[in-house]
Design a protein around this motif. Structure first.
Motif, PDB file in Angstrom:
ATOM      1  N   ARG A   5     -23.320 -23.264   9.008  1.00  0.00           N
ATOM      2  CA  ARG A   5     -23.146 -24.661   8.612  1.00  0.00           C
ATOM      3  C   ARG A   5     -21.753 -25.130   8.995  1.00  0.00           C
ATOM      4  O   ARG A   5     -20.835 -24.334   9.174  1.00  0.00           O
ATOM      5  CB  ARG A   5     -23.339 -24.801   7.105  1.00  0.00           C
ATOM      6  CG  ARG A   5     -24.763 -24.554   6.693  1.00  0.00           C
ATOM      7  CD  ARG A   5     -25.023 -24.707   5.227  1.00  0.00           C
ATOM      8  NE  ARG A   5     -23.997 -25.433   4.519  1.00  0.00           N
ATOM      9  CZ  ARG A   5     -23.858 -25.429   3.204  1.00  0.00           C
ATOM     10  NH1 ARG A   5     -24.673 -24.735   2.463  1.00  0.00           N
ATOM     11  NH2 ARG A   5     -22.896 -26.095   2.631  1.00  0.00           N
ATOM     12  N   ARG A   6     -21.595 -26.418   9.109  1.00  0.00           N
ATOM     13  CA  ARG A   6     -20.315 -27.022   9.499  1.00  0.00           C
ATOM     14  C   ARG A   6     -19.171 -26.536   8.593  1.00  0.00           C
ATOM     15  O   ARG A   6     -18.082 -26.254   9.047  1.00  0.00           O
ATOM     16  CB  ARG A   6     -20.446 -28.541   9.442  1.00  0.00           C
ATOM     17  CG  ARG A   6     -19.220 -29.268   9.874  1.00  0.00           C
ATOM     18  CD  ARG A   6     -19.449 -30.777   9.745  1.00  0.00           C
ATOM     19  NE  ARG A   6     -18.277 -31.483  10.123  1.00  0.00           N
ATOM     20  CZ  ARG A   6     -18.168 -32.215  11.205  1.00  0.00           C
ATOM     21  NH1 ARG A   6     -19.188 -32.358  12.001  1.00  0.00           N
ATOM     22  NH2 ARG A   6     -17.053 -32.832  11.483  1.00  0.00           N
ATOM     23  N   GLU A   7     -19.443 -26.444   7.304  1.00  0.00           N
ATOM     24  CA  GLU A   7     -18.419 -25.999   6.360  1.00  0.00           C
ATOM     25  C   GLU A   7     -17.948 -24.586   6.672  1.00  0.00           C
ATOM     26  O   GLU A   7     -16.779 -24.263   6.552  1.00  0.00           O
ATOM     27  CB  GLU A   7     -18.933 -26.068   4.916  1.00  0.00           C
ATOM     28  CG  GLU A   7     -19.240 -27.466   4.427  1.00  0.00           C
ATOM     29  CD  GLU A   7     -20.625 -27.966   4.857  1.00  0.00           C
ATOM     30  OE1 GLU A   7     -21.440 -27.171   5.375  1.00  0.00           O
ATOM     31  OE2 GLU A   7     -20.873 -29.169   4.684  1.00  0.00           O
ATOM     32  N   ALA A   8     -18.896 -23.732   7.058  1.00  0.00           N
ATOM     33  CA  ALA A   8     -18.542 -22.354   7.403  1.00  0.00           C
ATOM     34  C   ALA A   8     -17.742 -22.314   8.696  1.00  0.00           C
ATOM     35  O   ALA A   8     -16.787 -21.544   8.825  1.00  0.00           O
ATOM     36  CB  ALA A   8     -19.794 -21.489   7.519  1.00  0.00           C
ATOM     37  N   THR A  12     -12.980 -21.201  10.472  1.00  0.00           N
ATOM     38  CA  THR A  12     -12.286 -20.635  11.628  1.00  0.00           C
ATOM     39  C   THR A  12     -10.955 -21.330  11.882  1.00  0.00           C
ATOM     40  O   THR A  12     -10.143 -20.841  12.655  1.00  0.00           O
ATOM     41  CB  THR A  12     -13.154 -20.702  12.905  1.00  0.00           C
ATOM     42  OG1 THR A  12     -13.395 -22.062  13.233  1.00  0.00           O
ATOM     43  CG2 THR A  12     -14.450 -19.953  12.720  1.00  0.00           C
ATOM     44  N   ASN A  13     -10.719 -22.465  11.240  1.00  0.00           N
ATOM     45  CA  ASN A  13      -9.446 -23.168  11.393  1.00  0.00           C
ATOM     46  C   ASN A  13      -8.395 -22.700  10.400  1.00  0.00           C
ATOM     47  O   ASN A  13      -7.234 -23.088  10.496  1.00  0.00           O
ATOM     48  CB  ASN A  13      -9.632 -24.680  11.231  1.00  0.00           C
ATOM     49  CG  ASN A  13     -10.386 -25.263  12.392  1.00  0.00           C
ATOM     50  OD1 ASN A  13     -10.185 -24.866  13.520  1.00  0.00           O
ATOM     51  ND2 ASN A  13     -11.258 -26.196  12.099  1.00  0.00           N
ATOM     52  N   LEU A 115     -12.862 -13.371  10.418  1.00  0.00           N
ATOM     53  CA  LEU A 115     -14.200 -12.788  10.567  1.00  0.00           C
ATOM     54  C   LEU A 115     -15.182 -13.832  11.090  1.00  0.00           C
ATOM     55  O   LEU A 115     -15.979 -13.549  11.991  1.00  0.00           O
ATOM     56  CB  LEU A 115     -14.686 -12.226   9.233  1.00  0.00           C
ATOM     57  CG  LEU A 115     -16.105 -11.671   9.209  1.00  0.00           C
ATOM     58  CD1 LEU A 115     -16.234 -10.495  10.153  1.00  0.00           C
ATOM     59  CD2 LEU A 115     -16.487 -11.286   7.802  1.00  0.00           C
ATOM     60  N   CYS A 116     -15.120 -15.046  10.567  1.00  0.00           N
ATOM     61  CA  CYS A 116     -16.008 -16.116  11.011  1.00  0.00           C
ATOM     62  C   CYS A 116     -15.742 -16.455  12.475  1.00  0.00           C
ATOM     63  O   CYS A 116     -16.680 -16.598  13.269  1.00  0.00           O
ATOM     64  CB  CYS A 116     -15.814 -17.340  10.120  1.00  0.00           C
ATOM     65  SG  CYS A 116     -16.989 -18.657  10.431  1.00  0.00           S
TER      66      CYS A 116
END
Length: 159
Positions: A5-8, A12-13, A115-116
């Motif tokens: 999902r976008r939130e996940a 990464t930022n 990790l993401c």
């Protein structure tokens, strides 16, 4: 395939660094706390705002200054009367407590950021391999330059 999902993907930022991008980590956290205090103040004044909307029309660097100046500018932009000292103090104190709690609760998110990012990059590399490319994943930049420093290099396989 990997579906996030976008939130996940926003994870990464995130990066755990001692220095912020434009200022020290302590200064950056203080700016975020002031912004949260401003959000509380504006909501208490009856505005229905999502996080981030408190700074609409205001350069984000204004959050480096004092809360009183930031609040005065935000209230004036919205045609609202100035805040009194007790009102400012109430929202600053509540923001300090609530923001500290939010930071502690966000620690697992911060720990999952790399990790993401790695999962997304490796998924992209696998997709290229499945389509017949030779793929290499590497670190492109030092983490001090940018935390988003992984690169996928793909080449068509030679026949």
């Amino acid at each position: 395939g990997l579906v996030l999902r976008r939130e996940a993907l926003g994870l990464t930022n995130l990066t755990a660094r001692l220095m912020g991008v434009e200022a020290s980590l302590a200064d950056m956290l203080a700016m975020r706390e002031r912004r949260y205090a401003l959000l509380r103040l504006l909501r208490a004044r009856g505005l229905d705002l999502e996080p981030g909307e408190e700074m609409r029309g205001i350069n984000r660097r204004r959050a480096r200054g004092g809360f009183a100046e930031l609040a005065a500018r935000a209230l004036a932009l919205r045609g609202l009367g100035p805040a009194v000292a007790a009102e400012l103090r109430e929202h600053e104190e509540a923001a300090r407590e609530e923001f500290g709690r939010m930071r502690r609760l966000s620690l697992p998110r911060s720990m999952l950021a790399r990790l993401c990012e790695v999962a997304v990059v490796l998924d992209r590399a696998a997709a290229l391999e499945e389509r017949g490319h030779e793929v290499e994943v590497a670190t492109a930049f030092d983490a001090e330059v940018t935390p988003r420093n992984l690169v996928v290099v793909g080449r068509a396989r030679r026949a």
